[in-house]
Design a protein around this motif. Structure first.
Motif, PDB file in Angstrom:
ATOM      1  N   SER A 352      -9.337  13.585   4.102  1.00  0.00           N
ATOM      2  CA  SER A 352     -10.275  12.742   3.365  1.00  0.00           C
ATOM      3  C   SER A 352     -10.935  11.690   4.248  1.00  0.00           C
ATOM      4  O   SER A 352     -12.117  11.371   4.068  1.00  0.00           O
ATOM      5  CB  SER A 352      -9.553  12.056   2.194  1.00  0.00           C
ATOM      6  N   GLY A 472     -11.985  18.758   7.438  1.00  0.00           N
ATOM      7  CA  GLY A 472     -12.806  17.810   6.682  1.00  0.00           C
ATOM      8  C   GLY A 472     -14.164  17.595   7.315  1.00  0.00           C
ATOM      9  O   GLY A 472     -15.189  17.539   6.621  1.00  0.00           O
ATOM     10  N   TYR A 494     -17.237  13.151  -2.111  1.00  0.00           N
ATOM     11  CA  TYR A 494     -16.746  12.307  -1.027  1.00  0.00           C
ATOM     12  C   TYR A 494     -15.854  11.185  -1.568  1.00  0.00           C
ATOM     13  O   TYR A 494     -14.760  10.932  -1.064  1.00  0.00           O
ATOM     14  CB  TYR A 494     -17.909  11.685  -0.248  1.00  0.00           C
ATOM     15  N   SER A 497     -12.459  12.375  -3.134  1.00  0.00           N
ATOM     16  CA  SER A 497     -11.498  12.730  -2.094  1.00  0.00           C
ATOM     17  C   SER A 497     -10.849  11.480  -1.499  1.00  0.00           C
ATOM     18  O   SER A 497      -9.636  11.449  -1.250  1.00  0.00           O
ATOM     19  CB  SER A 497     -12.201  13.541  -0.993  1.00  0.00           C
TER      20      SER A 497
END
Length: 531
Positions: A352, A472, A494, A497
Protein backbone atom coordinates in the motif's frame (compact mmCIF):
# COMPACT_ATOMS: atom_id res chain seq x y z
CA UNK A 1 25.29 -9.61 26.21
CA UNK A 2 25.17 -9.50 22.43
CA UNK A 3 26.73 -7.94 19.36
CA UNK A 4 25.21 -4.56 20.23
CA UNK A 5 27.39 -4.48 23.35
CA UNK A 6 30.50 -5.12 21.24
CA UNK A 7 29.57 -2.20 18.99
CA UNK A 8 29.37 0.07 22.02
CA UNK A 9 32.80 -1.13 23.17
CA UNK A 10 34.45 -0.34 19.82
CA UNK A 11 33.13 3.22 19.78
CA UNK A 12 29.35 3.07 19.30
CA UNK A 13 28.39 5.50 16.56
CA UNK A 14 31.91 6.72 15.92
CA UNK A 15 34.07 7.89 13.03
CA UNK A 16 33.80 4.58 11.18
CA UNK A 17 30.00 4.53 11.34
CA UNK A 18 29.79 8.13 10.12
CA UNK A 19 32.00 7.43 7.09
CA UNK A 20 30.32 4.08 6.46
CA UNK A 21 26.78 5.47 6.52
CA UNK A 22 27.74 8.49 4.40
CA UNK A 23 29.36 6.40 1.66
CA UNK A 24 26.40 4.02 1.65
CA UNK A 25 23.95 6.92 1.45
CA UNK A 26 25.55 8.94 -1.36
CA UNK A 27 24.30 6.59 -4.12
CA UNK A 28 20.82 7.33 -2.78
CA UNK A 29 21.11 10.69 -4.52
CA UNK A 30 20.63 8.85 -7.81
CA UNK A 31 18.28 6.06 -6.70
CA UNK A 32 15.28 8.38 -7.02
CA UNK A 33 16.42 9.09 -10.56
CA UNK A 34 16.10 5.41 -11.41
CA UNK A 35 12.59 4.98 -10.03
CA UNK A 36 11.16 8.26 -11.35
CA UNK A 37 13.12 8.43 -14.59
CA UNK A 38 10.08 7.58 -16.68
CA UNK A 39 8.54 10.98 -15.92
CA UNK A 40 11.18 12.55 -18.14
CA UNK A 41 12.63 9.89 -20.43
CA UNK A 42 9.08 8.86 -21.39
CA UNK A 43 7.58 12.35 -21.35
CA UNK A 44 4.89 12.96 -23.95
CA UNK A 45 5.62 16.13 -25.96
CA UNK A 46 2.90 18.03 -27.78
CA UNK A 47 2.41 16.35 -31.15
CA UNK A 48 0.23 16.08 -34.22
CA UNK A 49 0.21 14.11 -37.44
CA UNK A 50 3.12 14.79 -39.77
CA UNK A 51 2.03 16.71 -42.85
CA UNK A 52 4.31 16.04 -45.83
CA UNK A 53 6.10 18.96 -47.48
CA UNK A 54 4.65 21.57 -45.15
CA UNK A 55 5.13 20.54 -41.51
CA UNK A 56 8.79 21.51 -41.52
CA UNK A 57 7.90 25.03 -42.56
CA UNK A 58 5.42 25.61 -39.75
CA UNK A 59 6.39 27.89 -36.90
CA UNK A 60 4.59 30.07 -34.37
CA UNK A 61 3.56 32.66 -36.96
CA UNK A 62 2.18 30.07 -39.36
CA UNK A 63 0.74 27.62 -36.83
CA UNK A 64 -2.74 28.58 -38.02
CA UNK A 65 -2.01 26.53 -41.14
CA UNK A 66 -2.51 23.45 -38.99
CA UNK A 67 -6.25 24.15 -39.02
CA UNK A 68 -6.28 23.13 -42.67
CA UNK A 69 -4.75 19.74 -41.92
CA UNK A 70 -5.51 18.79 -38.30
CA UNK A 71 -9.07 18.44 -36.92
CA UNK A 72 -9.98 19.66 -33.44
CA UNK A 73 -10.82 17.27 -30.62
CA UNK A 74 -13.61 17.65 -28.05
CA UNK A 75 -11.64 20.32 -26.16
CA UNK A 76 -11.07 22.36 -29.36
CA UNK A 77 -7.36 21.58 -29.44
CA UNK A 78 -5.57 20.02 -32.45
CA UNK A 79 -6.05 16.26 -32.59
CA UNK A 80 -2.98 14.18 -31.80
CA UNK A 81 -4.02 11.07 -33.67
CA UNK A 82 -5.79 12.09 -36.89
CA UNK A 83 -5.60 14.45 -39.83
CA UNK A 84 -7.86 15.48 -42.71
CA UNK A 85 -7.62 13.29 -45.77
CA UNK A 86 -7.52 16.44 -47.92
CA UNK A 87 -6.38 19.94 -46.97
CA UNK A 88 -9.26 22.15 -45.76
CA UNK A 89 -7.94 25.64 -46.47
CA UNK A 90 -11.25 27.33 -45.69
CA UNK A 91 -10.92 26.31 -42.00
CA UNK A 92 -8.00 28.71 -41.50
CA UNK A 93 -10.34 31.68 -41.41
CA UNK A 94 -13.38 29.91 -39.93
CA UNK A 95 -14.13 30.16 -36.23
CA UNK A 96 -13.20 26.85 -34.54
CA UNK A 97 -16.25 24.70 -33.94
CA UNK A 98 -17.41 21.12 -34.16
CA UNK A 99 -20.09 21.76 -36.80
CA UNK A 100 -18.05 23.20 -39.63
CA UNK A 101 -15.69 20.23 -39.73
CA UNK A 102 -17.65 17.32 -38.32
CA UNK A 103 -18.43 15.81 -41.71
CA UNK A 104 -14.94 16.08 -43.14
CA UNK A 105 -13.09 12.83 -43.74
CA UNK A 106 -10.09 12.09 -41.53
CA UNK A 107 -7.41 9.43 -41.37
CA UNK A 108 -4.81 8.12 -38.91
CA UNK A 109 -1.27 9.49 -38.84
CA UNK A 110 0.00 7.23 -41.59
CA UNK A 111 3.28 9.12 -42.01
CA UNK A 112 4.13 9.56 -38.35
CA UNK A 113 4.04 12.56 -36.04
CA UNK A 114 5.64 15.94 -35.56
CA UNK A 115 6.72 16.61 -31.98
CA UNK A 116 7.23 19.89 -30.15
CA UNK A 117 10.76 20.05 -28.71
CA UNK A 118 10.22 22.79 -26.15
CA UNK A 119 9.68 20.57 -23.10
CA UNK A 120 11.58 17.49 -24.35
CA UNK A 121 14.25 17.51 -27.03
CA UNK A 122 13.90 13.75 -27.22
CA UNK A 123 12.06 11.05 -25.25
CA UNK A 124 11.36 7.39 -25.88
CA UNK A 125 7.85 8.49 -26.87
CA UNK A 126 9.08 10.71 -29.71
CA UNK A 127 11.90 8.28 -30.53
CA UNK A 128 9.63 5.31 -31.18
CA UNK A 129 6.24 7.04 -31.65
CA UNK A 130 4.65 5.67 -28.48
CA UNK A 131 1.47 7.69 -28.97
CA UNK A 132 -2.14 7.03 -29.98
CA UNK A 133 -2.57 3.27 -30.44
CA UNK A 134 0.92 2.65 -29.00
CA UNK A 135 0.36 4.90 -26.00
CA UNK A 136 0.14 1.99 -23.48
CA UNK A 137 3.76 1.11 -24.31
CA UNK A 138 4.90 4.32 -22.60
CA UNK A 139 3.68 3.11 -19.23
CA UNK A 140 4.61 -0.48 -19.97
CA UNK A 141 8.29 0.51 -19.94
CA UNK A 142 7.87 1.62 -16.32
CA UNK A 143 5.97 -1.53 -15.43
CA UNK A 144 8.76 -3.65 -16.95
CA UNK A 145 11.35 -1.68 -14.97
CA UNK A 146 9.41 -2.26 -11.75
CA UNK A 147 9.19 -5.92 -12.72
CA UNK A 148 12.98 -5.92 -12.72
CA UNK A 149 13.02 -4.29 -9.29
CA UNK A 150 10.63 -6.99 -8.09
CA UNK A 151 12.79 -9.77 -9.53
CA UNK A 152 15.91 -8.21 -8.01
CA UNK A 153 14.28 -8.06 -4.58
CA UNK A 154 13.58 -11.79 -4.74
CA UNK A 155 16.98 -12.80 -6.11
CA UNK A 156 19.28 -10.44 -4.21
CA UNK A 157 17.45 -10.96 -0.91
CA UNK A 158 18.34 -14.64 -0.85
CA UNK A 159 21.81 -14.22 -2.35
CA UNK A 160 22.78 -11.62 0.24
CA UNK A 161 21.94 -13.90 3.15
CA UNK A 162 23.99 -16.63 1.48
CA UNK A 163 27.01 -14.75 0.05
CA UNK A 164 27.12 -11.57 2.12
CA UNK A 165 25.92 -7.97 1.95
CA UNK A 166 29.13 -6.34 0.71
CA UNK A 167 29.76 -8.63 -2.27
CA UNK A 168 26.18 -8.36 -3.53
CA UNK A 169 26.23 -4.57 -3.09
CA UNK A 170 29.46 -4.22 -5.08
CA UNK A 171 28.01 -6.37 -7.86
CA UNK A 172 24.77 -4.35 -7.86
CA UNK A 173 26.70 -1.10 -8.29
CA UNK A 174 28.58 -2.57 -11.24
CA UNK A 175 25.47 -4.01 -12.86
CA UNK A 176 23.61 -0.73 -12.55
CA UNK A 177 26.54 1.30 -13.90
CA UNK A 178 27.08 -0.90 -16.96
CA UNK A 179 23.51 -1.76 -17.93
CA UNK A 180 22.10 1.64 -16.97
CA UNK A 181 24.64 3.38 -19.20
CA UNK A 182 24.11 0.90 -22.04
CA UNK A 183 20.38 1.73 -21.93
CA UNK A 184 21.25 5.03 -23.62
CA UNK A 185 22.48 3.05 -26.63
CA UNK A 186 19.23 1.13 -27.11
CA UNK A 187 18.43 0.84 -30.84
CA UNK A 188 14.81 -0.22 -30.26
CA UNK A 189 12.02 -0.14 -27.72
CA UNK A 190 12.38 -3.87 -26.97
CA UNK A 191 16.11 -3.55 -26.23
CA UNK A 192 15.37 -0.50 -24.10
CA UNK A 193 12.87 -2.47 -21.98
CA UNK A 194 15.33 -5.35 -21.54
CA UNK A 195 18.01 -2.98 -20.25
CA UNK A 196 15.51 -1.25 -17.96
CA UNK A 197 14.43 -4.60 -16.50
CA UNK A 198 18.03 -5.60 -15.73
CA UNK A 199 18.76 -2.14 -14.32
CA UNK A 200 15.72 -2.47 -12.06
CA UNK A 201 17.14 -5.73 -10.69
CA UNK A 202 20.37 -4.00 -9.71
CA UNK A 203 18.44 -1.15 -8.04
CA UNK A 204 16.92 -3.67 -5.63
CA UNK A 205 20.36 -5.09 -4.92
CA UNK A 206 21.70 -1.63 -4.05
CA UNK A 207 18.79 -0.66 -1.81
CA UNK A 208 18.46 -3.93 0.12
CA UNK A 209 22.15 -4.43 0.80
CA UNK A 210 22.82 -0.79 1.67
CA UNK A 211 20.02 -0.86 4.26
CA UNK A 212 21.38 -4.03 5.88
CA UNK A 213 24.98 -2.82 5.96
CA UNK A 214 23.85 0.36 7.68
CA UNK A 215 21.56 -1.30 10.21
CA UNK A 216 24.01 -4.07 11.14
CA UNK A 217 26.94 -1.72 11.88
CA UNK A 218 25.23 0.94 14.00
CA UNK A 219 24.15 0.89 17.66
CA UNK A 220 20.50 0.46 18.58
CA UNK A 221 19.88 4.06 19.61
CA UNK A 222 21.33 5.52 16.41
CA UNK A 223 19.15 3.52 14.02
CA UNK A 224 16.26 6.01 13.89
CA UNK A 225 18.47 9.01 13.17
CA UNK A 226 20.57 7.16 10.60
CA UNK A 227 17.53 5.74 8.83
CA UNK A 228 15.89 9.14 8.50
CA UNK A 229 19.03 11.03 7.46
CA UNK A 230 19.78 8.37 4.86
CA UNK A 231 16.33 8.82 3.38
CA UNK A 232 17.09 12.53 2.86
CA UNK A 233 19.62 11.53 0.23
CA UNK A 234 16.80 9.92 -1.74
CA UNK A 235 14.68 13.04 -1.21
CA UNK A 236 17.39 15.42 -2.43
CA UNK A 237 17.92 13.05 -5.34
CA UNK A 238 14.41 13.77 -6.58
CA UNK A 239 15.34 17.44 -6.92
CA UNK A 240 18.65 16.55 -8.60
CA UNK A 241 16.67 14.52 -11.14
CA UNK A 242 14.59 17.57 -12.02
CA UNK A 243 17.75 19.62 -12.59
CA UNK A 244 19.47 16.94 -14.68
CA UNK A 245 16.36 16.35 -16.80
CA UNK A 246 15.76 20.07 -17.33
CA UNK A 247 19.35 20.77 -18.35
CA UNK A 248 19.58 17.86 -20.80
CA UNK A 249 16.00 17.19 -22.05
CA UNK A 250 17.29 14.23 -24.04
CA UNK A 251 16.46 10.75 -22.76
CA UNK A 252 19.76 9.19 -23.83
CA UNK A 253 21.87 11.86 -22.16
CA UNK A 254 19.73 11.68 -18.99
CA UNK A 255 20.33 7.94 -18.73
CA UNK A 256 24.08 8.40 -18.98
CA UNK A 257 24.05 11.24 -16.44
CA UNK A 258 22.22 9.25 -13.73
CA UNK A 259 23.99 5.89 -14.29
CA UNK A 260 27.62 6.76 -15.01
CA UNK A 261 28.37 7.86 -11.40
CA UNK A 262 27.74 4.30 -10.22
CA UNK A 263 31.14 3.37 -11.60
CA UNK A 264 32.60 5.66 -8.90
CA UNK A 265 30.38 4.04 -6.24
CA UNK A 266 31.57 0.64 -7.44
CA UNK A 267 35.22 1.67 -7.02
CA UNK A 268 34.97 3.07 -3.49
CA UNK A 269 32.56 0.34 -2.27
CA UNK A 270 35.54 -1.97 -1.73
CA UNK A 271 36.28 0.12 1.40
CA UNK A 272 33.10 -1.12 3.09
CA UNK A 273 33.28 -3.62 5.92
CA UNK A 274 31.20 -6.76 5.57
CA UNK A 275 28.57 -7.20 8.28
CA UNK A 276 30.34 -8.77 11.25
CA UNK A 277 27.00 -10.17 12.41
CA UNK A 278 26.56 -12.01 9.13
CA UNK A 279 30.16 -13.27 9.14
CA UNK A 280 29.84 -14.78 12.62
CA UNK A 281 26.51 -16.41 11.80
CA UNK A 282 28.08 -17.97 8.72
CA UNK A 283 31.03 -19.51 10.53
CA UNK A 284 33.55 -16.82 9.58
CA UNK A 285 34.28 -15.44 13.05
CA UNK A 286 37.95 -14.67 12.34
CA UNK A 287 36.98 -12.33 9.48
CA UNK A 288 34.36 -10.72 11.70
CA UNK A 289 37.00 -10.15 14.39
CA UNK A 290 39.30 -8.41 11.88
CA UNK A 291 36.46 -6.07 10.88
CA UNK A 292 35.68 -5.31 14.52
CA UNK A 293 39.34 -4.50 15.19
CA UNK A 294 39.39 -2.27 12.11
CA UNK A 295 36.31 -0.42 13.37
CA UNK A 296 37.87 0.00 16.81
CA UNK A 297 41.02 1.55 15.32
CA UNK A 298 39.10 3.96 13.08
CA UNK A 299 36.91 4.96 16.04
CA UNK A 300 39.98 5.73 18.14
CA UNK A 301 39.69 2.66 20.37
CA UNK A 302 42.87 0.69 19.50
CA UNK A 303 43.06 -0.78 23.02
CA UNK A 304 39.90 -2.79 22.29
CA UNK A 305 41.75 -4.90 19.70
CA UNK A 306 43.43 -6.73 22.58
CA UNK A 307 40.34 -7.01 24.75
CA UNK A 308 38.02 -8.32 22.02
CA UNK A 309 39.30 -11.77 21.13
CA UNK A 310 37.76 -14.57 19.11
CA UNK A 311 36.54 -16.17 22.31
CA UNK A 312 34.89 -12.91 23.46
CA UNK A 313 33.20 -12.44 20.10
CA UNK A 314 31.84 -15.97 19.94
CA UNK A 315 30.69 -15.91 23.57
CA UNK A 316 28.69 -12.75 22.86
CA UNK A 317 27.01 -14.42 19.91
CA UNK A 318 26.89 -18.03 21.12
CA UNK A 319 23.12 -18.23 20.96
CA UNK A 320 23.01 -16.72 17.48
CA UNK A 321 25.73 -19.04 16.20
CA UNK A 322 23.81 -22.11 17.39
CA UNK A 323 20.71 -20.88 15.61
CA UNK A 324 22.57 -20.13 12.37
CA UNK A 325 23.63 -23.76 11.96
CA UNK A 326 20.17 -24.53 10.61
CA UNK A 327 19.43 -23.54 7.01
CA UNK A 328 16.90 -20.74 6.66
CA UNK A 329 14.65 -20.19 3.67
CA UNK A 330 11.80 -17.87 2.79
CA UNK A 331 9.41 -20.42 4.30
CA UNK A 332 10.85 -19.63 7.74
CA UNK A 333 9.19 -16.22 7.44
CA UNK A 334 5.80 -17.95 7.68
CA UNK A 335 6.47 -21.04 9.84
CA UNK A 336 6.26 -19.62 13.35
CA UNK A 337 3.34 -17.53 14.71
CA UNK A 338 5.10 -14.20 15.34
CA UNK A 339 7.17 -14.34 12.15
CA UNK A 340 4.04 -15.20 10.18
CA UNK A 341 2.11 -12.30 11.67
CA UNK A 342 4.98 -9.87 11.01
CA UNK A 343 5.42 -11.03 7.42
CA UNK A 344 1.72 -10.91 6.54
CA UNK A 345 1.32 -7.43 8.02
CA UNK A 346 4.47 -6.12 6.34
CA UNK A 347 3.33 -7.43 2.96
CA UNK A 348 0.19 -5.31 3.14
CA UNK A 349 2.02 -2.22 4.45
CA UNK A 350 4.76 -2.42 1.80
CA UNK A 351 2.24 -2.90 -1.01
CA UNK A 352 0.00 0.00 0.00
CA UNK A 353 2.85 2.41 0.72
CA UNK A 354 4.36 1.85 -2.72
CA UNK A 355 0.93 1.71 -4.39
CA UNK A 356 -0.07 5.14 -3.06
CA UNK A 357 3.41 6.64 -3.54
CA UNK A 358 3.75 5.78 -7.22
CA UNK A 359 0.10 6.53 -7.86
CA UNK A 360 0.96 10.12 -6.92
CA UNK A 361 4.60 10.43 -8.04
CA UNK A 362 4.40 9.02 -11.57
CA UNK A 363 2.90 10.76 -14.62
CA UNK A 364 3.53 14.31 -13.40
CA UNK A 365 2.08 15.69 -16.64
CA UNK A 366 -1.43 14.98 -15.36
CA UNK A 367 -1.17 17.93 -12.94
CA UNK A 368 -1.02 20.50 -15.71
CA UNK A 369 2.04 22.15 -14.12
CA UNK A 370 5.57 22.29 -15.54
CA UNK A 371 6.85 18.80 -14.77
CA UNK A 372 10.35 19.97 -13.81
CA UNK A 373 8.87 22.35 -11.25
CA UNK A 374 6.45 19.65 -10.10
CA UNK A 375 9.33 17.22 -9.54
CA UNK A 376 11.16 19.79 -7.39
CA UNK A 377 8.01 20.44 -5.35
CA UNK A 378 7.41 16.71 -4.89
CA UNK A 379 11.00 16.34 -3.72
CA UNK A 380 10.97 19.37 -1.44
CA UNK A 381 7.88 18.27 0.47
CA UNK A 382 9.76 15.19 1.65
CA UNK A 383 12.09 17.27 3.85
CA UNK A 384 9.45 18.50 6.33
CA UNK A 385 7.57 15.19 6.03
CA UNK A 386 10.62 13.16 7.01
CA UNK A 387 11.59 15.55 9.81
CA UNK A 388 8.14 15.00 11.27
CA UNK A 389 8.61 11.26 10.74
CA UNK A 390 11.97 11.43 12.59
CA UNK A 391 10.34 13.05 15.61
CA UNK A 392 7.48 10.56 15.57
CA UNK A 393 9.83 7.58 15.17
CA UNK A 394 11.96 8.79 18.09
CA UNK A 395 9.18 9.61 20.54
CA UNK A 396 6.06 7.72 19.45
CA UNK A 397 7.71 4.61 18.04
CA UNK A 398 7.66 2.80 14.71
CA UNK A 399 4.17 1.29 14.89
CA UNK A 400 2.28 4.51 15.56
CA UNK A 401 4.35 6.42 12.99
CA UNK A 402 3.75 3.82 10.28
CA UNK A 403 0.01 3.59 10.86
CA UNK A 404 -0.51 7.34 11.23
CA UNK A 405 1.39 8.24 8.04
CA UNK A 406 -0.66 5.78 5.98
CA UNK A 407 -3.98 6.94 7.44
CA UNK A 408 -3.10 10.61 6.88
CA UNK A 409 -2.10 9.82 3.31
CA UNK A 410 -5.45 8.13 2.77
CA UNK A 411 -7.37 11.09 4.19
CA UNK A 412 -5.63 13.50 1.82
CA UNK A 413 -6.27 11.24 -1.19
CA UNK A 414 -9.96 11.00 -0.25
CA UNK A 415 -10.19 14.77 0.26
CA UNK A 416 -8.97 15.35 -3.30
CA UNK A 417 -12.03 13.50 -4.62
CA UNK A 418 -14.28 16.35 -3.50
CA UNK A 419 -12.15 19.18 -4.92
CA UNK A 420 -13.47 20.44 -8.30
CA UNK A 421 -11.12 19.85 -11.22
CA UNK A 422 -10.96 23.56 -12.05
CA UNK A 423 -9.30 24.14 -8.64
CA UNK A 424 -6.00 22.83 -9.99
CA UNK A 425 -3.79 24.52 -7.38
CA UNK A 426 -5.76 22.99 -4.49
CA UNK A 427 -5.73 19.55 -6.09
CA UNK A 428 -1.99 19.76 -6.70
CA UNK A 429 -1.33 20.96 -3.14
CA UNK A 430 -3.28 18.01 -1.71
CA UNK A 431 -1.41 15.61 -3.99
CA UNK A 432 1.91 17.04 -2.77
CA UNK A 433 0.77 16.67 0.85
CA UNK A 434 -0.28 13.08 0.22
CA UNK A 435 3.05 12.35 -1.39
CA UNK A 436 4.78 13.73 1.71
CA UNK A 437 2.92 11.32 3.98
CA UNK A 438 3.67 8.33 1.74
CA UNK A 439 7.36 9.33 1.68
CA UNK A 440 7.37 9.42 5.48
CA UNK A 441 5.75 5.99 5.44
CA UNK A 442 8.55 4.71 3.18
CA UNK A 443 11.15 6.10 5.59
CA UNK A 444 9.55 4.23 8.45
CA UNK A 445 8.92 0.91 6.70
CA UNK A 446 12.55 0.44 5.61
CA UNK A 447 13.77 1.00 9.15
CA UNK A 448 10.89 -0.92 10.75
CA UNK A 449 11.36 -4.01 8.56
CA UNK A 450 15.11 -4.14 9.18
CA UNK A 451 14.43 -4.09 12.93
CA UNK A 452 11.64 -6.67 12.88
CA UNK A 453 13.47 -9.44 11.02
CA UNK A 454 16.39 -11.33 12.65
CA UNK A 455 19.92 -11.24 11.24
CA UNK A 456 19.87 -14.87 10.07
CA UNK A 457 17.11 -14.11 7.61
CA UNK A 458 16.97 -10.31 7.46
CA UNK A 459 17.83 -9.93 3.78
CA UNK A 460 15.52 -12.73 2.75
CA UNK A 461 12.76 -11.07 4.75
CA UNK A 462 13.48 -7.64 3.29
CA UNK A 463 13.45 -9.10 -0.20
CA UNK A 464 10.25 -11.03 0.46
CA UNK A 465 8.11 -8.18 1.76
CA UNK A 466 9.57 -5.56 -0.55
CA UNK A 467 8.37 -7.64 -3.50
CA UNK A 468 4.92 -6.45 -2.50
CA UNK A 469 6.13 -2.86 -2.87
CA UNK A 470 7.24 -3.64 -6.42
CA UNK A 471 3.89 -5.22 -7.20
CA UNK A 472 2.25 -2.08 -5.81
CA UNK A 473 4.41 0.16 -8.00
CA UNK A 474 3.55 -1.97 -11.04
CA UNK A 475 -0.18 -1.88 -10.26
CA UNK A 476 -0.40 1.85 -9.48
CA UNK A 477 -0.33 3.13 -13.11
CA UNK A 478 -2.87 0.52 -14.23
CA UNK A 479 -5.41 1.79 -11.71
CA UNK A 480 -5.50 5.15 -13.51
CA UNK A 481 -7.44 3.44 -16.31
CA UNK A 482 -10.39 3.15 -13.89
CA UNK A 483 -11.11 6.86 -14.28
CA UNK A 484 -12.89 5.97 -17.53
CA UNK A 485 -15.50 4.15 -15.41
CA UNK A 486 -15.66 6.76 -12.64
CA UNK A 487 -13.26 9.73 -12.31
CA UNK A 488 -12.98 9.28 -8.53
CA UNK A 489 -12.39 5.52 -8.68
CA UNK A 490 -8.52 5.62 -8.78
CA UNK A 491 -8.45 7.83 -5.68
CA UNK A 492 -10.91 5.53 -3.90
CA UNK A 493 -8.68 2.53 -4.64
CA UNK A 494 -5.46 4.31 -3.59
CA UNK A 495 -7.02 5.71 -0.43
CA UNK A 496 -8.80 2.49 0.52
CA UNK A 497 -5.56 0.55 0.24
CA UNK A 498 -3.76 3.07 2.47
CA UNK A 499 -6.53 2.88 5.12
CA UNK A 500 -6.32 -0.92 5.23
CA UNK A 501 -2.52 -0.88 5.55
CA UNK A 502 -2.61 1.87 8.17
CA UNK A 503 -4.88 -0.18 10.41
CA UNK A 504 -2.84 -3.35 9.89
CA UNK A 505 0.38 -1.49 10.78
CA UNK A 506 -0.90 -1.15 14.35
CA UNK A 507 -0.77 -4.95 14.68
CA UNK A 508 3.03 -5.01 14.31
CA UNK A 509 5.26 -5.22 17.44
CA UNK A 510 7.10 -2.07 18.49
CA UNK A 511 10.90 -1.99 17.99
CA UNK A 512 11.86 1.41 19.41
CA UNK A 513 15.09 1.09 21.48
CA UNK A 514 14.96 -2.72 21.24
CA UNK A 515 18.21 -4.51 20.19
CA UNK A 516 18.20 -6.10 16.75
CA UNK A 517 17.04 -9.73 16.89
CA UNK A 518 19.63 -12.17 15.56
CA UNK A 519 17.59 -15.36 15.51
CA UNK A 520 14.01 -16.42 14.85
CA UNK A 521 13.86 -17.49 18.49
CA UNK A 522 14.60 -13.89 19.52
CA UNK A 523 11.57 -12.73 17.55
CA UNK A 524 9.29 -15.44 18.93
CA UNK A 525 10.36 -14.68 22.50
CA UNK A 526 9.34 -11.03 21.94
CA UNK A 527 12.49 -9.58 23.44
CA UNK A 528 12.15 -6.44 25.51
CA UNK A 529 14.73 -3.68 26.10
CA UNK A 530 17.30 -4.46 28.75
CA UNK A 531 16.87 -2.50 31.97
Amino acid sequence: MGFADLLDEVGGFGRFQMIHVTLLSIPGLLMASQNLLNNFTAGVPEHHCRIPNITAALNESTAALLRAFIPLDSSLTPSRCSRYTDAQWHLITDRPSHTNASDLQTEACAEGWTYDKTEFISSIVSEWDLVCTLRPLKQMSQTIYMGGVLTGAIIFGGLSDRFGRKGMLIWSYFQLAVLGTFTALSPSYVVYCVFRFLTGMSVSGVILNAVSLKVEWIPTKARTLVGTISSFFFTFGQMILAGVAYSLKDWRKIHVAVCLPFFAFFIYSWWYSESARWLVLNGRSEEALKHLHRVAKINGKPEMTEKITLEVLESHMQKEVQSSKSIHTVFDLLKTPTMRKISMCLMVVWFSTSFAYYGLAMDLQKFGVNIYLMQIIFGAVDFPAKLVALLMLSFLGRRITQGTCLLMSASVIFANIFVPKDMQITRTALAVLGKGFTSASFTCIYLFTGELYPTVIRQTGMGFVSTMARIGSMAAPAVLILDEILPALPSIVYGGSAVLAGLIAFLLPETLDIPLPDTIEDVEEKRVPSK
